[in-house]
Design a protein around this motif. Structure first.
Motif, short mmCIF file in Angstrom:
data_model
loop_
_atom_site.label_atom_id
_atom_site.label_comp_id
_atom_site.label_asym_id
_atom_site.label_seq_id
_atom_site.Cartn_x
_atom_site.Cartn_y
_atom_site.Cartn_z
N ARG A 65 0.83 -1.20 0.00
CA ARG A 65 0.00 0.00 0.00
C ARG A 65 0.86 1.26 0.00
NH1 ARG A 65 -5.27 -0.85 1.01
NH2 ARG A 65 -5.68 1.21 1.83
N ILE A 66 1.96 1.25 0.73
CA ILE A 66 2.81 2.44 0.83
C ILE A 66 3.45 2.76 -0.52
CG2 ILE A 66 4.89 1.24 1.59
CD1 ILE A 66 5.25 3.66 3.56
N ASP A 67 3.79 1.72 -1.29
CA ASP A 67 4.36 1.95 -2.62
C ASP A 67 3.32 2.56 -3.55
OD1 ASP A 67 6.94 1.04 -2.03
OD2 ASP A 67 6.41 -1.03 -2.48
N LEU A 68 2.10 2.04 -3.49
CA LEU A 68 1.03 2.59 -4.33
C LEU A 68 0.73 4.04 -3.97
CD1 LEU A 68 -1.39 -0.47 -4.46
CD2 LEU A 68 0.12 0.36 -6.27
N LYS A 69 0.69 4.33 -2.68
CA LYS A 69 0.41 5.71 -2.24
C LYS A 69 1.53 6.65 -2.69
CE LYS A 69 -2.56 4.89 1.69
NZ LYS A 69 -2.75 5.10 3.14
N LYS A 70 2.77 6.20 -2.61
CA LYS A 70 3.91 7.01 -3.03
C LYS A 70 3.81 7.36 -4.52
CE LYS A 70 8.32 8.37 -2.37
NZ LYS A 70 8.82 9.25 -1.36
N LEU A 71 3.22 6.44 -5.30
CA LEU A 71 3.06 6.66 -6.73
C LEU A 71 1.78 7.41 -7.09
CD1 LEU A 71 4.23 3.14 -7.88
CD2 LEU A 71 5.51 5.28 -8.04
#
Length: 53
Positions: free
Chosen positions: A34-40
């Motif tokens: 989830r953190i990777d998706l939010k960062k993108l």
């Protein structure tokens, strides 16, 4: 807000790392963190609704 050069470089590398991690997860048929998706800038809830073709 005035950002320093090292902050901008670090932010870029963090975003690039998230993109690479999300790409590897999708290629391995896993859900990206989830953190990777939010960062993108991708909504994790919306990503969960994507189906296979």
């Amino acid at each position: 807000m005035d950002r320093g050069l090292f902050f901008v470089i670090g932010d870029f590398l963090g975003t690039f790392g998230s993109a690479a991690a999300a790409s590897r997860a999708v290629e391995a048929n896993r859900k990206p963190r989830r953190i990777d998706l939010k960062k993108l800038g991708i909504d994790p809830t919306a990503f969960d609704k994507i189906g296979r073709f």
